[in-house]
Design a protein around this motif. Structure first.
Motif, short mmCIF file in Angstrom:
data_model
loop_
_atom_site.label_atom_id
_atom_site.label_comp_id
_atom_site.label_asym_id
_atom_site.label_seq_id
_atom_site.Cartn_x
_atom_site.Cartn_y
_atom_site.Cartn_z
N PHE A 163 0.82 -1.20 0.00
CA PHE A 163 0.00 0.00 0.00
C PHE A 163 0.86 1.25 0.00
N GLU A 164 2.05 1.15 0.57
CA GLU A 164 2.98 2.27 0.72
C GLU A 164 2.33 3.42 1.50
N PRO A 165 1.99 3.16 2.76
CA PRO A 165 1.27 4.16 3.55
C PRO A 165 2.03 5.45 3.76
N GLU A 166 3.37 5.41 3.76
CA GLU A 166 4.16 6.61 4.03
C GLU A 166 4.53 7.37 2.76
N SER A 167 4.15 6.84 1.60
CA SER A 167 4.41 7.56 0.36
C SER A 167 3.51 8.79 0.27
N ARG A 168 3.99 9.81 -0.41
CA ARG A 168 3.22 11.05 -0.52
C ARG A 168 2.11 10.92 -1.55
N MET A 169 1.03 11.63 -1.26
CA MET A 169 -0.14 11.62 -2.14
C MET A 169 0.05 12.66 -3.24
N GLN A 170 -0.17 12.22 -4.47
CA GLN A 170 -0.04 13.13 -5.61
C GLN A 170 -1.40 13.71 -5.99
N ARG A 171 -1.36 14.85 -6.68
CA ARG A 171 -2.60 15.55 -7.03
C ARG A 171 -3.50 14.69 -7.93
N CYS A 172 -2.91 13.96 -8.86
CA CYS A 172 -3.73 13.12 -9.74
C CYS A 172 -4.32 11.93 -8.98
N MET A 173 -3.63 11.45 -7.95
CA MET A 173 -4.20 10.40 -7.10
C MET A 173 -5.43 10.92 -6.38
N MET A 174 -5.33 12.16 -5.89
CA MET A 174 -6.43 12.74 -5.11
C MET A 174 -7.67 12.93 -5.96
N THR A 175 -7.52 13.41 -7.19
CA THR A 175 -8.69 13.59 -8.05
C THR A 175 -9.31 12.25 -8.43
N THR A 176 -8.48 11.25 -8.61
CA THR A 176 -8.99 9.92 -8.94
C THR A 176 -9.79 9.33 -7.79
N VAL A 177 -9.28 9.51 -6.57
CA VAL A 177 -9.97 9.00 -5.39
C VAL A 177 -11.31 9.71 -5.20
N LEU A 178 -11.33 11.04 -5.39
CA LEU A 178 -12.59 11.79 -5.24
C LEU A 178 -13.62 11.36 -6.28
N HIS A 179 -13.17 11.09 -7.49
CA HIS A 179 -14.07 10.62 -8.54
C HIS A 179 -14.70 9.29 -8.13
N ARG A 180 -13.90 8.42 -7.56
CA ARG A 180 -14.43 7.13 -7.07
C ARG A 180 -15.39 7.34 -5.91
N LEU A 181 -15.06 8.27 -5.01
CA LEU A 181 -15.93 8.55 -3.87
C LEU A 181 -17.30 9.04 -4.34
N ALA A 182 -17.32 9.78 -5.45
CA ALA A 182 -18.58 10.30 -6.00
C ALA A 182 -19.35 9.25 -6.79
N GLY A 183 -18.80 8.04 -6.91
CA GLY A 183 -19.48 6.98 -7.65
C GLY A 183 -19.06 6.88 -9.09
N GLU A 184 -17.95 7.53 -9.45
CA GLU A 184 -17.40 7.52 -10.81
C GLU A 184 -18.44 7.93 -11.86
N PRO A 185 -18.97 9.13 -11.72
CA PRO A 185 -19.91 9.61 -12.76
C PRO A 185 -19.24 9.70 -14.12
N ALA A 186 -20.05 9.55 -15.15
CA ALA A 186 -19.52 9.58 -16.52
C ALA A 186 -18.86 10.92 -16.81
N VAL A 187 -17.76 10.86 -17.57
CA VAL A 187 -16.98 12.05 -17.87
C VAL A 187 -16.68 12.10 -19.37
N SER A 188 -16.92 13.22 -19.96
CA SER A 188 -16.49 13.44 -21.35
C SER A 188 -15.20 14.23 -21.31
N TYR A 189 -14.24 13.80 -22.07
CA TYR A 189 -12.93 14.45 -22.02
C TYR A 189 -13.02 15.91 -22.48
N ALA A 190 -12.36 16.75 -21.72
CA ALA A 190 -12.24 18.17 -22.09
C ALA A 190 -10.82 18.60 -21.75
N ALA A 191 -10.23 19.38 -22.62
CA ALA A 191 -8.85 19.81 -22.43
C ALA A 191 -8.78 20.98 -21.45
N LEU A 192 -9.16 20.69 -20.20
CA LEU A 192 -9.12 21.73 -19.17
C LEU A 192 -7.69 22.11 -18.83
#
Length: 351
Positions: free
Chosen positions: A201-230
């Motif tokens: 699991f690597e509990p002491e490894s640092r959390m990256q920004r892309c990991m955080m957004t991925t986790v939040l998306h899962r927490l929200a139930g992974e709603p459908a997303v259309s790609y946008a070049a934000l």
């Protein structure tokens, strides 16, 4: 068996009490220093008594096992008992049992595993075939559909609320006694986090920004997303694309500068507070709770853009300090983020 355990405790009480009494009665004639009594002598004495208790307990249950045999028979003093998921099993000091099938958890008290010569921690599981002794009054709970055991002494079984079976983590780097163990169980069981490998699991490894957004998306139930070049550094088709585009479009996260997200940089504690605060707002939760940060020595280092979120995160118990400090600019570890998400889930369930 119970008499031997009580005798061991009595020896500790009498020896230490008598020695300290002698010390206080005549300090001018002290032959042994108080530091020696409280240090080496006390530790050695406790270790000796513990060894005696474990040895006698193991011998006692080996004898019981020999009488019962491996064919399911029982001795005169042991009785077969059964329970179903959620049943509360309560035993008095000195009572024993042999766990024969199913899962059980220690809810409170001190339970000695005579097979291994160690104490089972609260929250720990019972092992089939092991012999146990209640070192204090003990409460267990059946955590599988059904369970069986051989009981000796005073044990009662009452119906309780069914519980989920304990989750077996595949990670070898998350000890059961670690402060974040239950938090990792939560994020793993709810499929919010993956391991860095199948077994770590690597509990002491640092959390990256892309990991955080991925986790939040899962927490929200992974709603459908259309790609946008934000963000120009979030290409289409990467493992973190959907979560980051979703979080960006929901305005839960923003870039580090216009058009750039910087997905692999580490996220700080106050940044996570802000992200969770915005997420809670978007999900319709009441985020009016607030707490003063004055009790933390580094409260003045919280950025102006993060203050409101930090007031809220501390107020609802999602963010705790460390040795009286908030460490707002400290990079959050995977274990810390798992804990914050677990607390967030508990808070949102009550809101």
């Amino acid at each position: 068996m119970k008499k031997k355990l009580l005798a061991g405790a009595l020896v500790l009480t009498l020896l230490t009490g008598g020695t300290l009494a002698a010390y206080s009665a005549s300090q001018s004639e002290v032959l042994v220093s108080r530091s020696y009594i409280n240090g080496i002598f006390w530790s050695d004495l406790k270790a000796t008594v513990k060894q005696e208790v474990v040895r006698d307990t193991t011998a006692f249950y080996n004898e019981i096992a020999a009488q019962a045999g491996q064919s399911g028979g029982s001795s005169n003093s042991f009785a077969a008992r059964t329970g179903v998921n959620g049943d509360i099993v309560t035993g008095t000091t000195g009572s024993g049992l042999i766990w024969t099938s199913g899962n059980g958890l220690v809810r409170s008290g001190a339970l000695v595993d005579a097979t291994t010569g160690s104490e089972v921690a609260v929250g720990g599981t019972l092992s089939v075939g092991h012999r146990y002794l209640a070192g204090t009054d003990v409460t267990l709970v059946v955590s599988s559909g059904a369970a069986q055991w051989m009981a000796e002494g005073q044990w009662t079984v009452t119906a309780g609320k069914p519980v989920q079976p304990p989750v077996e983590l595949p990670f070898t780097d998350v000890d059961q006694g670690a402060w974040y163990h239950n938090d990792v169980v939560y994020v793993y069981q709810n499929k919010l986090f993956n391991g860095e490998s199948p077994t770590s699991f690597e509990p002491e490894s640092r959390m990256q920004r892309c990991m955080m957004t991925t986790v939040l998306h899962r927490l929200a139930g992974e709603p459908a997303v259309s790609y946008a070049a934000l963000f120009r550094d979030i290409p289409e088709g990467e493992w973190y694309t959907a979560g980051t585009v979703w979080a960006g479009s929901m305005q839960v996260v923003s870039g580090v500068e216009p058009g750039r997200f910087d997905p692999f940089s580490n996220v700080t504690r106050q940044e996570i507070a802000v992200i969770l605060y915005r997420y809670a707002e978007k999900m319709g939760y009441d985020v009016s709770a607030s707490a003063s940060l004055s009790g933390f020595r580094d409260a003045g280092t919280v950025a102006s853009w993060g203050q409101q979120a930090m007031f809220w995160a501390v107020g609802v118990g999602i963010l705790n300090g460390s040795d009286g400090m908030l460490l707002p600019d400290g990079f959050a570890t995977r274990a810390e983020v798992a804990a914050m998400l677990h607390r967030f889930a508990d808070w949102s369930a009550r809101s």
